[in-house]
Scaffold this motif. Structure first.
Motif: not given
Ligand code: CU
Lengths: 211, 576
Positions: A37-43
């Protein structure tokens, strides 16, 4: 292997051991999902950054800002109204924080109250945004200023809208007993997402209304 | 080491309990959640689109056999080279090297039972045929004309076809981003106990670097083509200079993605070569850490060099210099890799299998393409060569001679693991020579044609042919050789299908390779590893026992490679 081990333990101990295992397994899947989920927010953040880059690029390379269209210089945005609306959105970040804290302490009633407050504030922000769109004196197609403004704030508003729907679903799920005081990944994700939307607004507000 | 890993190991037992395989055709083969099946789906879809996009390239080549243009209108020619580039980059190369290879190999190499988010993985795959449909449907509206980069303002004249192009790229971008995210989490969180970062196989390092670029850069591309889409459909001025927009802005956003994109498909090829060369040299890889870290260095530097594609676009001189120097800097980690591979070969017992031939061919063609890339990094050279066939030659040496050769090295290498059968070595080696000769014959003459001034992307070259009479001969020469590459890919497709039935049975470890996927049966069971293995060393020490404990088969007692069915090398044309 774990199942076999559980069978050998007697009564109480067996149940305790099984829950320890389940907790540990939950911990692992929670880790995976949280990181994902953090990576989703990063992208997602990079999506906004790219459009912000476009806006800054167009603004810096323009001969005058606000741009001149058909011989008239476009007006600046109304900072005071947007500032009020921002307070509404940031306030919803605070209420969301309290909602999650109350969930962790098994305060379902207070959780519901804070969550509903968050949703109401989110809807309030969207209504304010709609009001701003209706009174602002520029168009999406008319200039680069309008293009960047409506695209970026539109994307952000869409995120807020998705967030409101998501929080409503989370509230229903929480009251149906999907989450416990120790397993509430959905609520963590919802809170993170909501704070993310706040942070994006800080950037948009400063770039469109303060710069 | 061993004691330290035991607690995580218990947790794995609980978390990774073995699910029963799905039943029914649809759940098993269509909407499968199994990373191996999804890898196959990517492979066959990618190969199919490769034929279509390759046919477009052959039409382009046929057109150029005559300076006036042999077979089609200029408009149609523009569409053909645009569709060739677009389909090859986004629908063939990236899905093949990340979707097919990454999906099949990476979870096996880290000892995992699947990727972190199988649902997301399935969704990522099914976006690919959707994006392909959108892209190819643009042909019904006349097709896009502005080349695979679709620079405005020219691309703004493409109308509906241009909008469909944007929609297709945006869609496939979502798929790439999700795959990148998924692989990042998988590699960071799901490695077998004991597999530290510096014990990961080099292909996993490569996949990690690729996933990082996929996750970060692709979104910038989505923004670039998203804004172009808005301009096409709603007439929103981002790029239209008449209304204050900037075409150079598009170039910045496009190349911020598309320079890393080149590495998104070249770095997995590096990973493949790093597996193939030690296995078939029977030697530990030279400079493990150098290779691993240089992949990450390339991935990070990749984000700092995009503007070297824009030297002729009126970039400020003070900006040209840093971009030139940073581009030169990428030569350093790349050179480190080349020398590490050569040092690995040095003194090894080299087995000339099809995979190894492709890996060696890769070393030659990729190094050549890399060196011409260093030429082009220099601003004064680039200003002259940018609009010529020199760039086309350079790019295809890197992409066909690098990414595709690496991919072709991977197919015979992992096919036995994926299917349980060996590919035919004779067909494979014949295919290698066809591809290698075809590649050099097609793209080498482009370098001198380009330096003599042959402009790229032109549907006819009457004036150039008057100035340089040789040009017609060399263009016909290139066209003839390009068909050898097509033949090679056709041979590969035949080989892949024929060997499913008729290939030699592979066994667990036909190559005597040492990464984790070679410790389980071929093809692997649904759950991959019956017991999650423990890792206590790097996989490349060919003189030592395997560094795994708790594997579920006889490989634990398998110090020598007596069980391999490594084919003895045969010259092409010798008897079966
Ligand atoms: Cu580049």
């Amino acid at each position: 292997m774990a199942a076999a081990a559980v069978q050998h333990l007697a009564g109480h101990e067996a149940v305790a051991a099984r829950y320890r295992d389940v907790d540990r397994a939950y911990g692992e899947t929670r880790d995976l999902r949280l990181l994902g989920f953090m990576f989703f927010l990063v992208s997602d953040c990079i999506l906004f950054s790219s459009f912000i880059f476009a806006y800054v690029y167009l603004r810096v390379s323009a001969p005058t800002w606000p741009p001149i269209v058909d011989g008239h210089q476009l007006p600046w945005f109304d900072t005071s109204f947007a500032a009020m609306n921002s307070v509404v959105l940031f306030g919803s970040g605070v209420t969301m924080h309290f909602a999650l804290e109350n969930w962790k302490h098994l305060n379902t009633r207070k959780f519901n109250g804070w969550l509903i407050a968050t949703i109401v504030l989110g809807i309030g922000f969207l209504l304010g945004q709609a009001h701003e769109y209706s009174v602002v004196n520029i168009s999406w197609q008319g200039s680069t200023m309008g293009a960047s403004f409506f695209t970026l704030t539109g994307m952000h508003g869409f995120h807020v809208f998705i967030g409101v729907c998501y929080l409503a679903i989370l509230g229903i799920q929480a009251n149906r007993g999907v989450y416990t005081s120790s397993k509430y990944f959905g609520l963590t994700a919802g809170t993170l997402y909501w704070h993310f939307v706040d942070v994006i607004w800080v950037a948009l507000f400063s770039l469109f209304y303060l710069w | 080491m061993h004691a330290g890993t035991s607690t995580t190991h218990d947790a794995h037992d609980v978390h990774d309990h073995i699910h029963p395989p799905p039943e029914g055709f649809v759940r098993k083969y269509v909407f499968s959640l199994d990373h191996k099946v999804i890898g196959f789906q990517y492979f066959f879809t990618g190969l199919l689109i490769m034929f279509i996009a390759g046919s477009f390239a052959e039409l382009v080549r046929l057109q150029l056999t005559d300076p006036k243009g042999a077979i089609m209108s200029h408009q149609a020619y523009n569409t053909m080279f645009t569709m060739h580039g677009t389909a090859m980059v986004w629908l063939v190369l990236i899905p093949l090297v990340t979707g097919a290879l990454g999906n099949f190999v990476m979870p096996l190499q880290i000892g995992a039972r699947d990727v972190a988010f199988p649902w997301l993985n399935m969704a990522s795959f099914w976006i690919l045929p959707l994006a392909a449909l959108i892209l190819f449907s643009s042909l019904l509206f006349g097709g896009p004309h502005a080349g695979w980069t679709e620079y405005p303002p020219i691309s703004l004249a493409d109308g509906t076809a241009g909008a469909l192009w944007c929609a297709a790229i945006f869609t496939i971008g979502i798929s790439s981003t999700m795959t990148g995210l998924n692989f990042m989490v998988t590699i960071m969180k799901m490695r077998a106990p004991g597999m530290t970062w510096t014990r990961m196989p080099l292909f996993v390092w490569a996949t990690f670097a690729t996933a990082l670029m996929n996750m970060i850069a692709t979104v910038a591309l989505s923004a670039a083509v998203g804004a172009l889409f808005l301009e096409h459909v709603f007439n929103v001025p981002f790029y239209d200079a008449a209304r204050g927009g900037s075409a150079v802005l598009y170039e910045h956003m496009f190349w911020f993605y598309s320079h890393p994109a080149v590495y998104i498909f070249i770095i997995p090829a590096f990973g493949v070569v790093s597996e193939v060369i030690p296995t078939f040299s029977r030697k530990p890889i030279f400079g493990y850490k150098m290779i691993a870290f240089s992949s990450m260095a390339i991935a990070i530097l990749a984000f700092t060099v995009w503007a070297h594609h824009m030297f002729p676009s009126g970039l400020a001189p003070w900006l040209q210099l840093p971009f030139m120097i940073l581009t030169y800097a990428i030569g350093i980690p790349t050179g480190i890799k080349i020398f590490s591979w050569m040092a690995t070969l040095w003194g090894g017992r080299i087995h000339f299998t099809t995979s190894m031939l492709y890996a060696l061919g890769f070393l030659i063609t990729f190094t050549f393409g890399g060196i011409t890339g260093v030429f082009l990094a220099s601003v004064p050279v680039d200003l002259h060569a940018h609009g010529t066939y020199f760039v086309v030659g350079h790019f295809h040496y890197v992409v066909a001679g690098g990414a595709v050769m690496g991919f072709l090295a991977a197919i015979p290498y992992w096919y036995p693991k994926a299917t349980g059968r060996m590919l035919s070595e004779r067909l494979g080696q014949l295919g290698f020579w066809l591809f290698f000769i075809g590649l050099n014959g097609t793209f080498l003459p482009m370098h001198w044609l380009g330096l003599e001034g042959m402009p790229r992307r032109y549907a006819s070259y009457v004036d150039f042919a008057k100035a340089v009479p040789d040009a017609v001969f060399w263009n016909q020469f290139e066209t003839a050789f390009s068909f050898l590459m097509m033949a090679s890919i056709g041979l590969l497709a035949f080989n892949v299908i024929w060997s499913l039935r008729h290939g030699k049975v592979a066994g667990i470890n036909p190559w005597g390779a040492r990464t984790l996927e070679w410790t389980i049966s071929s093809p692997p069971p649904y759950y991959n590893f019956k017991k999650v293995p423990e890792v206590y060393g790097r996989p490349y020490d060919f003189d030592k026992p395997l560094p795994y404990r708790n594997t579920d088969n006889e490989l634990d007692a398998f110090p020598e490679y007596g069980k391999t069915v490594m084919p003895t090398p045969q010259p092409v044309g010798a008897g079966v």
